[in-house]
Design a protein around this motif. Sequence first.
Motif, PDB file in Angstrom:
ATOM      1  N   SER A 112      -6.837 -20.041 -10.224  1.00 53.39           N
ATOM      2  CA  SER A 112      -6.704 -18.744 -10.020  1.00 53.39           C
ATOM      3  C   SER A 112      -6.661 -18.179  -8.696  1.00 53.39           C
ATOM      4  N   LEU A 113      -7.474 -18.842  -8.068  1.00 55.68           N
ATOM      5  CA  LEU A 113      -7.840 -18.133  -6.628  1.00 55.68           C
ATOM      6  C   LEU A 113      -6.367 -18.552  -5.820  1.00 55.68           C
ATOM      7  N   ASP A 114      -5.631 -19.206  -6.180  1.00 49.98           N
ATOM      8  CA  ASP A 114      -4.384 -19.553  -5.324  1.00 49.98           C
ATOM      9  C   ASP A 114      -3.381 -18.346  -5.547  1.00 49.98           C
ATOM     10  N   PHE A 115      -3.398 -17.194  -4.795  1.00 46.32           N
ATOM     11  CA  PHE A 115      -2.889 -16.019  -5.275  1.00 46.32           C
ATOM     12  C   PHE A 115      -1.313 -16.057  -4.961  1.00 46.32           C
ATOM     13  N   ILE A 116      -0.821 -16.904  -3.835  1.00 49.57           N
ATOM     14  CA  ILE A 116       0.363 -17.036  -3.788  1.00 49.57           C
ATOM     15  C   ILE A 116       0.950 -17.992  -4.679  1.00 49.57           C
ATOM     16  N   GLY A 117       0.415 -18.994  -4.881  1.00 53.65           N
ATOM     17  CA  GLY A 117       1.021 -19.932  -6.012  1.00 53.65           C
ATOM     18  C   GLY A 117       1.050 -19.061  -7.280  1.00 53.65           C
ATOM     19  N   ASN A 118       0.108 -18.246  -7.530  1.00 49.89           N
ATOM     20  CA  ASN A 118       0.335 -17.615  -8.991  1.00 49.89           C
ATOM     21  C   ASN A 118       1.081 -16.532  -8.765  1.00 49.89           C
ATOM     22  N   LEU A 119       2.004 -16.190  -7.830  1.00 51.47           N
ATOM     23  CA  LEU A 119       2.768 -14.931  -7.774  1.00 51.47           C
ATOM     24  C   LEU A 119       3.982 -15.223  -8.661  1.00 51.47           C
ATOM     25  N   LYS A 120       4.481 -16.247  -8.790  1.00 47.79           N
ATOM     26  CA  LYS A 120       5.727 -16.400  -9.637  1.00 47.79           C
ATOM     27  C   LYS A 120       5.271 -16.333 -11.201  1.00 47.79           C
ATOM     28  N   SER A 121       4.287 -16.768 -11.596  1.00 46.98           N
ATOM     29  CA  SER A 121       3.861 -16.886 -12.836  1.00 46.98           C
ATOM     30  C   SER A 121       2.551 -15.856 -13.187  1.00 46.98           C
ATOM     31  N   ASN A 122       2.094 -15.116 -12.517  1.00 46.55           N
ATOM     32  CA  ASN A 122       1.087 -14.343 -12.725  1.00 46.55           C
ATOM     33  C   ASN A 122       1.616 -12.787 -12.613  1.00 46.55           C
ATOM     34  N   LYS A 123       1.938 -12.128 -13.774  1.00 50.18           N
ATOM     35  CA  LYS A 123       2.544 -10.910 -13.483  1.00 50.18           C
ATOM     36  C   LYS A 123       1.307  -9.846 -13.066  1.00 50.18           C
ATOM     37  N   SER A 124       0.152 -10.007 -13.047  1.00 54.38           N
ATOM     38  CA  SER A 124      -0.992  -9.044 -12.534  1.00 54.38           C
ATOM     39  C   SER A 124      -0.657  -9.102 -10.757  1.00 54.38           C
ATOM     40  N   ASN A 125      -0.614 -10.688 -10.511  1.00 56.15           N
ATOM     41  CA  ASN A 125      -0.369 -10.689  -8.818  1.00 56.15           C
ATOM     42  C   ASN A 125       0.892  -9.977  -8.515  1.00 56.15           C
ATOM     43  N   GLN A 126       1.982 -10.248  -9.436  1.00 59.81           N
ATOM     44  CA  GLN A 126       3.307  -9.661  -8.913  1.00 59.81           C
ATOM     45  C   GLN A 126       3.159  -8.191  -8.815  1.00 59.81           C
ATOM     46  N   SER A 127       2.631  -7.552  -9.702  1.00 63.22           N
ATOM     47  CA  SER A 127       2.496  -6.117  -9.623  1.00 63.22           C
ATOM     48  C   SER A 127       1.598  -5.989  -8.425  1.00 63.22           C
ATOM     49  N   ARG A 128       0.476  -6.261  -8.188  1.00 56.66           N
ATOM     50  CA  ARG A 128      -0.485  -5.644  -7.030  1.00 56.66           C
ATOM     51  C   ARG A 128       0.371  -6.034  -5.918  1.00 56.66           C
ATOM     52  N   PHE A 129       1.005  -7.340  -5.693  1.00 62.46           N
ATOM     53  CA  PHE A 129       1.594  -7.344  -4.310  1.00 62.46           C
ATOM     54  C   PHE A 129       2.834  -6.490  -4.218  1.00 62.46           C
ATOM     55  N   GLY A 130       3.388  -6.279  -5.383  1.00 64.54           N
ATOM     56  CA  GLY A 130       4.800  -5.482  -5.281  1.00 64.54           C
ATOM     57  C   GLY A 130       4.286  -4.102  -4.805  1.00 64.54           C
ATOM     58  N   LEU A 131       3.267  -3.506  -5.569  1.00 68.25           N
ATOM     59  CA  LEU A 131       2.831  -2.123  -5.147  1.00 68.25           C
ATOM     60  C   LEU A 131       2.434  -1.844  -3.655  1.00 68.25           C
ATOM     61  N   GLN A 132       1.611  -2.977  -3.225  1.00 68.00           N
ATOM     62  CA  GLN A 132       1.257  -3.013  -1.905  1.00 68.00           C
ATOM     63  C   GLN A 132       2.462  -2.947  -0.904  1.00 68.00           C
ATOM     64  N   TYR A 133       3.621  -3.839  -1.313  1.00 64.79           N
ATOM     65  CA  TYR A 133       4.727  -4.049  -0.405  1.00 64.79           C
ATOM     66  C   TYR A 133       5.461  -2.611  -0.381  1.00 64.79           C
ATOM     67  N   ALA A 134       5.411  -1.890  -1.401  1.00 63.55           N
ATOM     68  CA  ALA A 134       6.033  -0.526  -1.580  1.00 63.55           C
ATOM     69  C   ALA A 134       5.417   0.287  -0.640  1.00 63.55           C
ATOM     70  N   SER A 135       4.098   0.279  -0.698  1.00 60.61           N
ATOM     71  CA  SER A 135       3.325   1.214   0.278  1.00 60.61           C
ATOM     72  C   SER A 135       3.416   0.843   1.743  1.00 60.61           C
ATOM     73  N   LEU A 136       3.799  -0.334   2.193  1.00 59.62           N
ATOM     74  CA  LEU A 136       4.146  -0.660   3.568  1.00 59.62           C
ATOM     75  C   LEU A 136       5.600  -0.166   3.759  1.00 59.62           C
TER      76      LEU A 136
END
Length: 334
Positions: free
Chosen positions: A171-195
Motif C-alpha cells: 500500500s505504501l507504493d503510491f505511484i504503483g497503486n495510482l492505476k488501481s487505487n481510486k483514493s490515490n487517483q482522487s488525491r493526486f488528481g485534486l492536487q494536480y488541479a490545484s497546481l
Amino acid sequence: MELKDILFKIRKVFSWSLIVASVYGFFEILVSYFGFGFLYPTLKLFDYFPFLEVAIHNGGRISSIAYEPPFFAIYLITIAGWMFSYILTEKSSWKFLPGTAVLLLTFFSGSRTGLMVVFFQLIIFGTIVFKDRKNRSYLVKSLYGFLIVFSLLLLFNGEKIINAVSEKIVSLDFIGNLKSNKSNQSRFGLQYASLQVFKENPIAGVGFGQQSYHSRTHYPSWATKDNYEFDLMYKNKNVKSFPPGYNLYTRLLAETGIIGFLILVALIYFSLMQTKIVIKKSTGEKQILSYIVLISLSGLFINWLQIDTFRIYGVWLSLAILMRLSNDKKIINE
C-alpha cells in the motif's frame, strides 16, 4: 504554567484518551480484522459515549474514536511524541506501553500516511535516544518489546499478520497503486488541479476559499475516468461541501500564490530551527518538551501533504509550547 506541569498535565490528558482509543481499537481489531463477530455487541457499548458512533470499516481498517481511519492517524501522529516521552521520564517497565499502543493502532488503522509519518517520528525519537548513552538501553529494550509483541501476534494468527504486513508494504507504493487505487487517483488528481490553478495565478493566487471554484475545470482525465469518487462527491452538484485539495501546500499555492506559500514555509523552517536551538540549550523537563515538539511538528508538517486544513490542533498546541520554551530565560535565535 511551570514546564513540569505542561509536560505531565498535557501528557496525562493524551494518555487517558489513548486508553479509551486502545480499548475501543482492541475490540474493533478483533471484530473487523480477526472476524470475532460475537464481540460486536460489546463494541456497541461505546455508542453510549458522547460523540461516538460505532461503525465497522471495510478491509479490516480501524478508526477507533475517530470518524475515519485517516483522522485516527492524525490523532496518533499528534500524540506519538508525547507517548514516546514516557520512555525518557519513567522508570517502571510499563513506560513502553503507550508508545507500543500508538504503533499497533497505527498499523491496524490502515492509513498509509499514518504508517509513514509515525515511522518517521519513531526514527527521530530513536535518534534522540541513541545520542544519549544513558538512554541507549531503552532503545534496545523497545526493540525487544516490539519483537515479543509481534511474536505473540504471529502465534495468535500468523498467516493473517504476515498477509497484513505484506498488504501494508504494498500500500505504501503510491505511484504503483495510482492505476488501481481510486483514493490515490482522487488525491493526486485534486492536487494536480490545484497546481494548475497556481500556474495560472502564481503570485498571489485566487484568494482564500476559492480553490474549488477554479480547480474543478482542471481535473485530469486519468483521475476522473471510471472513478466513482468524482461522480459521487467531487463533481456531484448535489453535495453541498466543497471538494478538498488534500494538500495544504498545493492549496496555499493555488489560493495565496508563492507569497502565502513562502510564509508557511518560513513558519515551518523557523519553528523547527528554534526547536533545535532550545534542545541544545536545555535539560530536564524543558528538553523533554523540546523533543516532543520536534517529533510532533515534524510529523504534522508532513501530514499536511495529504490534508488541506489549518485545523490540525496539534500544530498550534506545539507552537504555543515552543513559544513558552523560547521565552523561558529569553532564549533567542541569533
